[in-house]
Design a protein around this motif. Structure first.
Motif, PDB file in Angstrom:
ATOM      1  N   ASN A   1      -7.307 -10.257  21.430  1.00 34.47           N
ATOM      2  CA  ASN A   1      -8.543  -9.478  21.475  1.00 34.47           C
ATOM      3  C   ASN A   1      -8.443  -8.262  20.572  1.00 34.47           C
ATOM      4  OD1 ASN A   1     -11.210  -8.870  22.614  1.00 34.47           O
ATOM      5  ND2 ASN A   1     -10.140  -7.162  23.626  1.00 34.47           N
ATOM      6  N   ARG A   2      -7.311  -7.559  20.666  1.00 35.23           N
ATOM      7  CA  ARG A   2      -7.099  -6.376  19.824  1.00 35.23           C
ATOM      8  C   ARG A   2      -7.057  -6.761  18.352  1.00 35.23           C
ATOM      9  NH1 ARG A   2      -2.776  -3.962  17.412  1.00 35.23           N
ATOM     10  NH2 ARG A   2      -2.792  -1.669  17.301  1.00 35.23           N
ATOM     11  N   THR A   3      -6.381  -7.844  18.031  1.00 31.72           N
ATOM     12  CA  THR A   3      -6.248  -8.299  16.644  1.00 31.72           C
ATOM     13  C   THR A   3      -7.606  -8.640  16.042  1.00 31.72           C
ATOM     14  OG1 THR A   3      -4.021  -9.145  17.058  1.00 31.72           O
ATOM     15  CG2 THR A   3      -5.198 -10.013  15.125  1.00 31.72           C
ATOM     16  N   VAL A   4      -8.444  -9.362  16.785  1.00 36.44           N
ATOM     17  CA  VAL A   4      -9.768  -9.764  16.287  1.00 36.44           C
ATOM     18  C   VAL A   4     -10.643  -8.552  16.037  1.00 36.44           C
ATOM     19  CG1 VAL A   4     -11.903 -10.963  16.894  1.00 36.44           C
ATOM     20  CG2 VAL A   4      -9.691 -12.059  17.303  1.00 36.44           C
ATOM     21  N   ILE A   5     -10.619  -7.588  16.954  1.00 37.72           N
ATOM     22  CA  ILE A   5     -11.446  -6.385  16.789  1.00 37.72           C
ATOM     23  C   ILE A   5     -11.018  -5.600  15.559  1.00 37.72           C
ATOM     24  CG2 ILE A   5     -12.011  -4.147  17.810  1.00 37.72           C
ATOM     25  CD1 ILE A   5     -11.887  -5.474  20.549  1.00 37.72           C
ATOM     26  N   ILE A   6      -9.701  -5.408  15.394  1.00 34.05           N
ATOM     27  CA  ILE A   6      -9.197  -4.656  14.242  1.00 34.05           C
ATOM     28  C   ILE A   6      -9.552  -5.367  12.941  1.00 34.05           C
ATOM     29  CG2 ILE A   6      -7.093  -3.925  13.050  1.00 34.05           C
ATOM     30  CD1 ILE A   6      -5.884  -3.343  15.782  1.00 34.05           C
ATOM     31  N   LEU A   7      -9.370  -6.669  12.904  1.00 33.43           N
ATOM     32  CA  LEU A   7      -9.700  -7.438  11.699  1.00 33.43           C
ATOM     33  C   LEU A   7     -11.178  -7.325  11.359  1.00 33.43           C
ATOM     34  CD1 LEU A   7      -7.601 -10.712  12.096  1.00 33.43           C
ATOM     35  CD2 LEU A   7      -7.417  -9.043  10.234  1.00 33.43           C
ATOM     36  N   PHE A   8     -12.044  -7.488  12.341  1.00 31.45           N
ATOM     37  CA  PHE A   8     -13.485  -7.459  12.087  1.00 31.45           C
ATOM     38  C   PHE A   8     -13.931  -6.096  11.568  1.00 31.45           C
ATOM     39  CE2 PHE A   8     -17.813  -6.524  13.525  1.00 31.45           C
ATOM     40  CZ  PHE A   8     -18.515  -7.552  12.899  1.00 31.45           C
ATOM     41  N   VAL A   9     -13.548  -5.044  12.269  1.00 31.53           N
ATOM     42  CA  VAL A   9     -13.988  -3.695  11.884  1.00 31.53           C
ATOM     43  C   VAL A   9     -13.395  -3.299  10.535  1.00 31.53           C
ATOM     44  CG1 VAL A   9     -13.908  -1.261  12.502  1.00 31.53           C
ATOM     45  CG2 VAL A   9     -14.333  -2.977  14.267  1.00 31.53           C
TER      46      VAL A   9
ATOM     47  N   GLY B   1       0.814  -1.212   0.000  1.00 34.68           N
ATOM     48  CA  GLY B   1       0.000   0.000   0.000  1.00 34.68           C
ATOM     49  C   GLY B   1       0.845   1.258   0.000  1.00 34.68           C
ATOM     50  N   PRO B   2       0.199   2.423  -0.066  1.00 39.23           N
ATOM     51  CA  PRO B   2       0.913   3.713  -0.143  1.00 39.23           C
ATOM     52  C   PRO B   2       1.635   4.043   1.151  1.00 39.23           C
ATOM     53  CG  PRO B   2      -1.464   4.060   0.063  1.00 39.23           C
ATOM     54  CD  PRO B   2      -1.266   2.595  -0.144  1.00 39.23           C
TER      55      PRO B   2
ATOM     56  N   PHE C   1      -3.542  -2.598   7.962  1.00 42.18           N
ATOM     57  CA  PHE C   1      -2.146  -3.030   7.988  1.00 42.18           C
ATOM     58  C   PHE C   1      -1.353  -2.320   9.085  1.00 42.18           C
ATOM     59  CE2 PHE C   1      -2.806  -3.612   3.176  1.00 42.18           C
ATOM     60  CZ  PHE C   1      -3.378  -4.852   3.385  1.00 42.18           C
ATOM     61  N   VAL C   2      -1.573  -1.008   9.206  1.00 40.16           N
ATOM     62  CA  VAL C   2      -0.808  -0.232  10.184  1.00 40.16           C
ATOM     63  C   VAL C   2      -1.212  -0.599  11.602  1.00 40.16           C
ATOM     64  CG1 VAL C   2      -0.389   2.087  11.098  1.00 40.16           C
ATOM     65  CG2 VAL C   2      -0.337   1.689   8.634  1.00 40.16           C
TER      66      VAL C   2
ATOM     67  N   ALA D   1      -4.809  -4.625  -5.775  1.00 43.26           N
ATOM     68  CA  ALA D   1      -3.621  -3.783  -5.920  1.00 43.26           C
ATOM     69  C   ALA D   1      -3.079  -3.360  -4.560  1.00 43.26           C
ATOM     70  CB  ALA D   1      -3.954  -2.557  -6.770  1.00 43.26           C
ATOM     71  N   SER D   2      -3.970  -3.127  -3.604  1.00 42.73           N
ATOM     72  CA  SER D   2      -3.529  -2.697  -2.275  1.00 42.73           C
ATOM     73  C   SER D   2      -2.783  -3.794  -1.533  1.00 42.73           C
ATOM     74  CB  SER D   2      -4.734  -2.242  -1.444  1.00 42.73           C
ATOM     75  OG  SER D   2      -5.564  -3.340  -1.096  1.00 42.73           O
ATOM     76  N   LEU D   3      -2.908  -5.045  -1.987  1.00 36.48           N
ATOM     77  CA  LEU D   3      -2.262  -6.170  -1.322  1.00 36.48           C
ATOM     78  C   LEU D   3      -0.910  -6.538  -1.928  1.00 36.48           C
ATOM     79  CD1 LEU D   3      -5.355  -8.528  -0.906  1.00 36.48           C
ATOM     80  CD2 LEU D   3      -4.229  -7.213   0.898  1.00 36.48           C
TER      81      LEU D   3
END
Length: 378
Positions: A157-165, A5-6, A285-286, A197-199
């Motif tokens: 817990n943090r990883t799952v929330i970020i992935l879902f949202v 990504g950019p 990603f960030v 493309a972003s991947l």
């Protein structure tokens, strides 16, 4: 640089996150691109609306040479920093040959380069170096510009929330467009393509441009090479990241393939979905990778893979320059000497006089107007 990504928008997002958490990251990332998104949309509209105006055509005639010079300068600049061994130089050459002569997919080229970087660093570390790492902050208090808060730790817990949202925000609009308009519609195809493309693009706009030009121009036919060059020139002349050129591709793709919509409606949808799927993944990603940023230096193989990817991108960018030059210098099988002269002058201005891109762009535009309206007509 290790994230797809950019990079500029990701850096802004990371800085906001590091200083003020998730809210700071979202604010920094969104506001980094929002002004340029509105400006480029207005310029895209002007480009379409003024298609039959002589002075608009004259501007873009001059810009063609400047865009070619900017791409050649990028090849020389990035190549000078990344092609630091014979193997990396050969990798760049092979990448150019693969995409130019055999039309091999950019994705496959990047995957091959990453594999070569990983394996090559293990067997021939001097030929596939890991690259330079950033210096660490010293013990001297003068080295500390700002006292940073403690960064959050990576947890399940943090990883799952970020992935879902993030995945819901990313793919929700694409699925909705696919269901409402059909998966063969231009907006749905744009959402899918720019998500892919972003991947697979690492290292900024010049890394993604060859892939977009290859697919958007030759495969989907949303626009042609001259229009792609115009979009690059517009993106270079606006504040914000150069990656905003993708919004122009979405605008033109929607305008020229409106489907059930009016052209302006399709252009608005194309601009919106393209910009959305280009930048929303960056937050995913960030936010996922940021807690691990201090550990990156412990994985030299990843840095070597990135160095190999960057080397291959040099060859791919050269392919972009050759294609653009062919479209601009030989538009109808006849050499356009005016564009050739602009390329030479702009490249000299960039390389030897160290002018920034903005005055080169505006200078080429003014020369284009003067040449087409005053010289040719007289």
């Amino acid at each position: 640089m290790l994230l797809p990504g950019p990079e500029a928008q990701q850096l802004a997002t990371y800085l906001g996150w590091r200083l003020h958490g998730a809210k700071g990251g979202i604010a920094a990332g969104v506001l980094f691109v929002l002004p340029s998104a509105f400006i480029l949309f207005a310029l895209s509209w002007l480009y379409i609306a003024g298609d039959n105006l002589p002075w608009v055509a004259a501007i873009f005639h001059g810009l063609m040479g400047a865009v070619i010079a900017i791409i050649l300068d990028a090849v020389l600049r990035i190549g000078g920093k990344s092609l630091i061994s014979t193997s990396l130089f050969v990798l760049a050459l092979v990448s150019f040959i693969c995409i130019y002569f055999f039309n091999i997919s950019f994705v496959l080229i990047i995957l091959f380069a990453a594999f070569m970087g990983l394996m090559g660093h293990q067997m021939f570390p001097t030929q596939f170096p890991a690259g330079k790492s950033h210096a660490k902050i010293g013990n001297n208090s003068q080295d500390l510009i700002v006292e940073l808060p403690l960064s959050p730790k990576a947890t399940w817990n943090r990883t799952v929330i970020i992935l879902f949202v993030s995945l819901l925000l990313w793919w929700g609009p694409i699925v909705w467009l696919g269901i409402i308009l059909g998966w063969d519609s231009t907006p749905a195809q744009q959402g899918l393509f720019f998500s892919k493309a972003s991947l697979v693009t690492f290292g900024g706009a010049y890394a993604v441009l060859p892939y977009v030009a290859q697919q958007a121009v030759e495969n989907y036919q949303w626009l042609d090479h001259s229009q792609m060059m115009a979009g690059l020139a517009l993106a270079e002349s606006t504040p914000g990241p150069l990656i905003m050129v993708l919004q122009f591709v979405g605008f033109l793709g929607g305008w020229q393939h409106p489907g059930v919509f009016e052209p302006w409606q399709a252009a608005l949808i194309g601009s919106a979905i393209t910009t959305w799927v280009t930048f929303v993944p960056c937050f995913l990603f960030v936010f996922l990778g940021a807690p691990w940023i201090e550990k990156i230096g412990d994985f030299p193989k990843l840095a070597a893979a990135l160095a190999a990817i960057t080397a291959s991108v040099v060859g791919v960018i050269l392919n972009l320059g050759v294609n653009f030059a062919s479209a601009a210098i030989w538009p109808n099988g006849v050499i356009d000497y005016f564009v050739c002269i602009i390329v030479i002058i702009a490249l000299i201005a960039l390389r030897y006089f160290k002018l920034s891109i903005l005055p080169v762009i505006f200078g080429a535009a003014l020369v284009g107007v003067f040449y087409n309206i005053y010289v040719i007509k007289t």
